[in-house]
Enzyme design. Sequence first.
Site, short mmCIF file in Angstrom:
data_model
loop_
_atom_site.label_atom_id
_atom_site.label_comp_id
_atom_site.label_asym_id
_atom_site.label_seq_id
_atom_site.Cartn_x
_atom_site.Cartn_y
_atom_site.Cartn_z
N THR A 35 0.84 -1.22 0.00
CA THR A 35 0.00 0.00 0.00
C THR A 35 0.87 1.26 0.00
O THR A 35 0.36 2.35 -0.24
CB THR A 35 -0.94 0.05 1.23
OG1 THR A 35 -0.13 -0.05 2.42
CG2 THR A 35 -1.93 -1.09 1.21
N GLY A 36 2.15 1.10 0.25
CA GLY A 36 3.05 2.25 0.23
C GLY A 36 3.40 2.63 -1.20
O GLY A 36 3.16 1.86 -2.13
N LEU A 76 6.29 0.19 11.60
CA LEU A 76 5.03 0.77 11.10
C LEU A 76 4.41 -0.06 9.99
O LEU A 76 3.26 0.18 9.61
CB LEU A 76 5.29 2.19 10.56
CG LEU A 76 5.97 3.19 11.51
CD1 LEU A 76 6.13 4.54 10.82
CD2 LEU A 76 5.17 3.38 12.78
N ALA A 77 5.14 -1.04 9.44
CA ALA A 77 4.58 -1.81 8.32
C ALA A 77 3.38 -2.62 8.79
O ALA A 77 3.43 -3.30 9.81
CB ALA A 77 5.64 -2.75 7.75
N TYR A 144 -8.61 -6.29 11.30
CA TYR A 144 -7.49 -5.34 11.34
C TYR A 144 -7.16 -5.00 12.79
O TYR A 144 -6.00 -5.08 13.22
CB TYR A 144 -7.81 -4.06 10.54
CG TYR A 144 -6.87 -2.92 10.89
CD1 TYR A 144 -5.51 -2.98 10.54
CD2 TYR A 144 -7.32 -1.80 11.60
CE1 TYR A 144 -4.64 -1.95 10.91
CE2 TYR A 144 -6.45 -0.78 11.97
CZ TYR A 144 -5.11 -0.86 11.61
OH TYR A 144 -4.25 0.15 11.98
N ARG A 212 -13.90 12.42 15.79
CA ARG A 212 -12.66 11.65 15.72
C ARG A 212 -11.51 12.48 16.28
O ARG A 212 -11.46 13.69 16.09
CB ARG A 212 -12.33 11.29 14.25
CG ARG A 212 -13.32 10.31 13.61
CD ARG A 212 -13.19 8.92 14.19
NE ARG A 212 -14.17 7.98 13.68
CZ ARG A 212 -15.34 7.69 14.27
NH1 ARG A 212 -15.70 8.31 15.38
NH2 ARG A 212 -16.15 6.80 13.75
#
Length: 331
Positions: A35-36, A76-77, A144, A212
């Site tokens: 996704t990066g 962070l991955a 997730y 949020r």
Amino acid sequence: MKSLVTGGAGFIGSHTVDALLALGHEVVVIDNLSTGRPQNLDHQKGNPKLSVHVADIAEAEEIEGLFEGVDWVFHLAALADIVPSIQHPRAYYRSNVDGTFNVLEASRAAGVKRLVYAASSSCYGIPDAYPTPETAEVRPEYPYALTKWLGEELVMHWHKIYGFPATSTRFFNVYGPRSRTSGTYGAVFGVFLAQKLNHKPYTVVGDGTQTRDFTYVTDIANAIITAAGNDAAIGQRMNVGSGGTYSINRLVELLGGEITYIPKRPGEPDCTYADTSKINSLLGWEPKVSFEDGVANMLAHIDYWREAPLWDPNSIAEATKDWFKYLGKEG
Ligand code: NAD
């Protein structure tokens, strides 16, 4: 100093890389570009202090050699979308749980001095208390959230058993330039900015009064680097938030434009709001970017979202079918 950033070609990862390079660190990035985007680091091209390795953290042998001589690891991955995690739980488990295991073991073998894990406020599910403290019950609502929680448990277990110097930081609704534009229907900013660019109405969920804890990405990068540099953070789980909570209607007001309403989804809280007193008292960290300034900065970079998918109520209904199907059941 040498730092390694997993997921360094992603949204938060690339800002963390920028902050570390600005501090004079040598930086190693591991990212499988699922996704990066390599473009997220284009502005650092040619920087001799940066090396980028396209590798999958779920494959131990692909990453092992890359941790030699590393002082700090920022892990962070992860795969980070809600609906795909419901549809493809195995891929999420592999990247977020097996991947975290491999990063921990590679870090431990290399004797890294500190690891900071990117945990998620989604572990709280729909909490009882706002602002939500770290002691709130863990109630993941979808795969997730579960896989990120399992990753956090691994990290804390490695601290407990091996004395591994790790910290878990729980991020709340991160936003800022380069936030993900992958094909998936996801975080509100990417959806709204593409709609703004195309002069389409914003698809507001429910009545837009839900709030949020929108936390600006450079504040997150600063928090995790602060955590890495302070012994008081070792073995701790800490919320990282903006210090406030902002409604979707307020966001629309700041962006300007028409609205269309879409149905509320199961498993989503009406509010996210971090109690940040722990990170403040332990590390003296506090956020610096106000919501108004953060949104203005997103608008200044709005061209980034020209490549983002454009969503409307019908395509969102189609994309979120499994969300309603699996999470909408009674009990
Ligand atoms: P992102 O998708 O932009 O970044 C994740 C990066 O990890 C991507 O570059 C992706 O290619 C890479 N990646 C995924 N699986 C991989 C694998 N198996 N091997 C190597 N690289 C892999 O998302 P982001 O918003 O920058 O999120 C970064 C981290 O912060 C994630 O761990 C996420 O769970 C966490 N987080 C984000 C938020 C938020 O609001 N954005 C909130 C809480 C936690």
